[in-house]
Write an enzyme that holds these catalytic residues in place. Structure first.
Site, PDB file in Angstrom:
ATOM      1  N   SER A 143      -8.746 -58.588  14.025  1.00  0.00           N
ATOM      2  CA  SER A 143      -8.594 -58.239  12.610  1.00  0.00           C
ATOM      3  C   SER A 143      -8.051 -59.467  11.901  1.00  0.00           C
ATOM      4  O   SER A 143      -7.472 -60.365  12.533  1.00  0.00           O
ATOM      5  CB  SER A 143      -7.590 -57.075  12.475  1.00  0.00           C
ATOM      6  OG  SER A 143      -7.185 -56.893  11.130  1.00  0.00           O
ATOM      7  N   TYR A 156       0.396 -52.635  14.289  1.00  0.00           N
ATOM      8  CA  TYR A 156      -0.996 -53.084  14.220  1.00  0.00           C
ATOM      9  C   TYR A 156      -1.069 -54.606  14.206  1.00  0.00           C
ATOM     10  O   TYR A 156      -1.839 -55.216  14.960  1.00  0.00           O
ATOM     11  CB  TYR A 156      -1.654 -52.495  12.975  1.00  0.00           C
ATOM     12  CG  TYR A 156      -3.146 -52.694  12.894  1.00  0.00           C
ATOM     13  CD1 TYR A 156      -4.013 -51.885  13.628  1.00  0.00           C
ATOM     14  CD2 TYR A 156      -3.707 -53.666  12.079  1.00  0.00           C
ATOM     15  CE1 TYR A 156      -5.389 -52.037  13.548  1.00  0.00           C
ATOM     16  CE2 TYR A 156      -5.076 -53.837  11.994  1.00  0.00           C
ATOM     17  CZ  TYR A 156      -5.909 -53.021  12.728  1.00  0.00           C
ATOM     18  OH  TYR A 156      -7.286 -53.185  12.659  1.00  0.00           O
TER      19      TYR A 156
END
Length: 267
Positions: A143, A156
């Site tokens: 990501s 995350y």
């Protein structure tokens, strides 16, 4: 260049979103595809049939809890029995937004387990076989949050930064496996920015609420904050990049992190 006939691919989290798009791209190139995700046997079987219609030589659904190392070991063993894995795509991921002070302990544990530890366990189980055969492709779906941070995403961001580091270590350890002729073994990360998947829907809904529930305005608000192109990515675009990374000509592309983020991380 991207003919994958005779290759077996294992894509975690591949019943929807980016994982499904990657599986579809690999299927279109003729790979056998091991499907995995949060789905019933019937739902998983339906995805497998759809992949065969798109060109997969064969496709089969495998279940497994990515939070549980023992379940992952059983999953990898089942897939490898079905067919030695040539392409591993670690895509399974979960997300929850909350301030650091408010993040539940169990949520931290689950996000790190699924987004980081699961990739370690699959790579540890599958990569030695790739090296022995002289060909392997690991594509980890990271990501932009493996490159830069954002508020309210501590587990995350930590997991995705860790996934980038893990991938680079594995790339170095396997860099000299195989040859140009065999294709070698490579490990790379794709780092999507805002992409039209279910994982961003809670954030979209939160922004849309500021505009009377207007989803388009909510998406535009998210994009204006981070992504200079002001365009989301389609999952199929991530699939196309993953497919190229699996090509034999990509034998010297390893240890990289490729953003697909409209300039987000260039700022």
């Amino acid at each position: 260049m991207t003919d994958l006939t005779g290759k077996t691919a294992f894509v975690t989290g591949s019943v929807q979103g980016i994982g499904l798009a990657v599986a579809e791209a690999l299927a279109g190139a003729g790979a056998r595809v091991a499907v995995h995700g949060l789905a019933s046997e019937a739902e998983g079987a339906a995805v497998a049939r759809a992949l065969e219609e798109k060109g997969a030589t064969e496709a089969k659904f495998f279940a497994g809890d990515m939070r549980d190392p023992d379940a992952i070991a059983q999953l990898c063993a089942a897939v490898e029995t079905w067919g030695p894995v040539d392409i591993l795509v670690n895509n399974a991921g979960i997300q929850h937004t909350a301030a650091l002070a408010d993040m539940p302990r169990e949520t931290w544990d689950a996000i790190v387990a699924v987004n980081l530890s699961a990739a370690f366990h699959t790579m540890q189980a599958i990569m030695p076989g790739m090296a022995a055969r002289g060909f392997g492709r690991v594509v980890n779906i990271a990501s932009v949050h493996g490159i830069v941070a954002s508020k309210n995403k501590a587990p995350y961001v930590a997991a995705k930064f860790g996934l980038v580091g893990l991938s680079r270590v594995a790339a170095l350890e396997y860099a000299d496996a195989g040859s140009r002729q065999s294709g070698g073994v490579t490990v790379n990360c794709i780092a999507p920015g805002w992409t039209e998947t279910a994982i961003i829907e809670p954030q979209v809904a939160e922004r849309a609420a500021k505009f009377g529930g207007d989803r388009d305005r909510g998406v535009a608000d998210l994009l204006s904050e981070k992504q200079p192109s002001k365009r989301t990515s389609d999952p199929a675009e991530i699939g196309a990049l993953a497919l190229w990374l699996c090509a034999r000509v990509a034998h010297n592309v390893t240890g990289t992190v490729i953003p697909v983020d409209g300039g987000w991380t260039a700022q």
